[in-house]
Design a protein around this motif. Structure first.
Motif, PDB file in Angstrom:
ATOM      1  N   THR A 183       0.866   3.591   1.957  1.00  0.00           N
ATOM      2  CA  THR A 183       1.085   4.040   3.362  1.00  0.00           C
ATOM      3  C   THR A 183       2.210   3.278   3.799  1.00  0.00           C
ATOM      4  N   ASP A 184       2.087   2.056   3.417  1.00  0.00           N
ATOM      5  CA  ASP A 184       3.334   1.060   4.007  1.00  0.00           C
ATOM      6  C   ASP A 184       4.566   1.612   3.176  1.00  0.00           C
ATOM      7  N   THR A 239       0.861  -1.415   0.102  1.00  0.00           N
ATOM      8  CA  THR A 239       0.129   0.041   0.118  1.00  0.00           C
ATOM      9  C   THR A 239       0.825   1.446  -0.027  1.00  0.00           C
ATOM     10  N   GLN A 287      -0.093   0.290  -4.169  1.00  0.00           N
ATOM     11  CA  GLN A 287      -1.400   0.850  -4.514  1.00  0.00           C
ATOM     12  C   GLN A 287      -2.150   1.639  -3.443  1.00  0.00           C
ATOM     13  N   LYS A 288      -2.959   2.401  -4.040  1.00  0.00           N
ATOM     14  CA  LYS A 288      -3.732   3.451  -3.057  1.00  0.00           C
ATOM     15  C   LYS A 288      -5.232   3.287  -3.369  1.00  0.00           C
ATOM     16  N   ASN A 289      -5.681   2.953  -2.389  1.00  0.00           N
ATOM     17  CA  ASN A 289      -7.400   2.891  -2.322  1.00  0.00           C
ATOM     18  C   ASN A 289      -7.638   1.522  -3.510  1.00  0.00           C
TER      19      ASN A 289
END
Length: 79
Positions: free
Chosen positions: A7-8, A5, A28-30
């Protein structure tokens, strides 16, 4: 291909860089892909592949000869 992700990826950027040395890392985002991180070697291979001629050299030579022989015809059609 590994996936992580956004965030990660932000929080573990050093780890993402290490992972990219072994294989491309999809960020990936959302739930949708926003980026792919690759190693410099993988990037060089991709750009070299893209720069390689798509048409065989013999075909290119034949096309050049055709253009040379029929130049006046092509110019007349272009008008």
């Amino acid at each position: 291909m590994a996936a992580i992700t956004a965030t990660d990826a932000k929080n573990k950027f050093g780890q993402v860089l290490e992972m990219a040395q072994a294989e491309p890392v999809r960020i990936q985002k959302n739930g949708r892909d926003v980026a792919i991180v690759v190693s410099p070697e993988q990037y060089a291979a991709l750009t070299a592949q893209q720069a390689a001629p798509k048409v065989r050299p013999l075909v290119e030579t034949l096309m050049a000869r055709s253009l040379e022989r029929r130049k006046s015809l092509y110019e007349a059609l272009a008008k």
